[in-house]
Enzyme design. Structure first.
Site, short mmCIF file in Angstrom:
data_model
loop_
_atom_site.label_atom_id
_atom_site.label_comp_id
_atom_site.label_asym_id
_atom_site.label_seq_id
_atom_site.Cartn_x
_atom_site.Cartn_y
_atom_site.Cartn_z
N ASP A 11 13.94 79.60 16.17
CA ASP A 11 13.79 78.20 16.57
C ASP A 11 15.00 77.43 16.04
O ASP A 11 15.33 77.53 14.84
CB ASP A 11 12.51 77.60 15.98
CG ASP A 11 11.25 78.15 16.62
OD1 ASP A 11 11.34 78.68 17.74
OD2 ASP A 11 10.19 78.06 15.99
N ASP A 130 2.94 77.27 25.68
CA ASP A 130 2.41 76.88 24.37
C ASP A 130 0.93 76.57 24.53
O ASP A 130 0.55 75.57 25.14
CB ASP A 130 3.15 75.66 23.82
CG ASP A 130 4.63 75.94 23.59
OD1 ASP A 130 4.98 77.12 23.39
OD2 ASP A 130 5.43 74.98 23.60
#
EC number: 4.3.2.10
Length: 258
Positions: A11, A130
């Site tokens: 990330d 997600d």
């Protein structure tokens, strides 16, 4: 049988690799390029990079580090972050990425999936999902703009419905980011993975929850995923990729040994 894949996830925020828990409270892990090289050297099958605030900030991932990563690793890698057009994707691919991944932009404009697949081929287009389990409703819901907790919102989509929608529109691979498990290291959500596997016809990557080697084995053996993505166990050197692969091979999992 195709070999199962081990995929470290990086990330990225403000030019550095970060990691949070359940997509919140991110801490700085280190610099992008050295971490990418380390994972490639350890035997990762591919890497995934998420610029986690690009979509919520209304910008596209910084392409300069994409080019630097391409110079130092010799394994496939996928890049995500604010890709909203064919031109955005073409530029990232031209800098050396092998795949592009879309998440929030696909929710904002589902036709983007088809346009990208038609232009670059389905093998190049990954859709990240997600997904959050809501205890109140007992259902899995798709979330959007999850890289910035101030912008995160629950969409109208239930997860299984969105999985089927993105497949129909041309997704070549799906990464299921299980938000409840993210960074907690208590195992992948096998119940959810099995449900998604039942309707998913394209390669399925599990993401969120890996804490032990056994967790990877469970995802491959019990949910039949094609790849397992993880971050904190690799960043914090809790699990070594080479040792993980040797363990999985010993358990009968088809895996590429370094």
């Amino acid at each position: 049988m195709l070999a199962k894949r081990i995929i470290p996830c990086l990330d990225v925020r403000d030019g550095q690799v970060v990691k949070g828990v359940q997509f919140r409270n991110h801490e700085i892990i280190g610099d992008i390029v050295p971490l990418a090289k380390r994972y490639a050297d350890e035997g990762a099958d591919e890497l995934v990079f998420y610029d986690i605030t690009a979509s919520s900030d209304g910008r596209v991932v910084d392409k300069s580090w994409v080019a630097r990563v391409a110079e130092v690793i010799d394994i496939p890698f996928c890049v995500a972050g604010g890709i909203r057009s064919i031109d955005d994707a073409a530029k990232i691919l031209s800098f050396g990425a092998d795949k592009i991944s879309i998440n929030s932009p696909a929710l904002a404009d589902p036709t983007l999936i088809t346009r990208l697949a038609d232009r670059f081929g389905v093998q190049c287009i990954v859709v990240g999902i997600d997904t959050w389990f809501d205890d109140a409703t007992g259902k899995y819901h798709v979330n959007q703009y999850t890289g910035d907790e101030n912008h995160t919102r629950v969409t109208q989509w239930e997860t299984l419905d969105w999985v089927q929608e993105v497949q129909q529109r041309g997704a070549g691979e799906i990464v299921l980011n299980m938000m409840n498990q993210d960074g907690v290291r208590n195992g992948y959500d096998l119940t959810q993975l099995k449900k998604v596997r039942d309707v998913c016809r394209v390669p399925l990557i599990a993401s969120g929850g890996a804490g032990t080697m056994e967790h990877f084995l469970e995802a491959f053996r019990d949910a039949d995923v094609d790849g397992a993505l993880a971050a904190s166990v690799f960043h914090k050197q809790i699990i070594n990729i080479g040792e993980l692969k040797a363990y999985l091979a010993g358990q009968g999992v088809e895996i590429r040994i370094c």
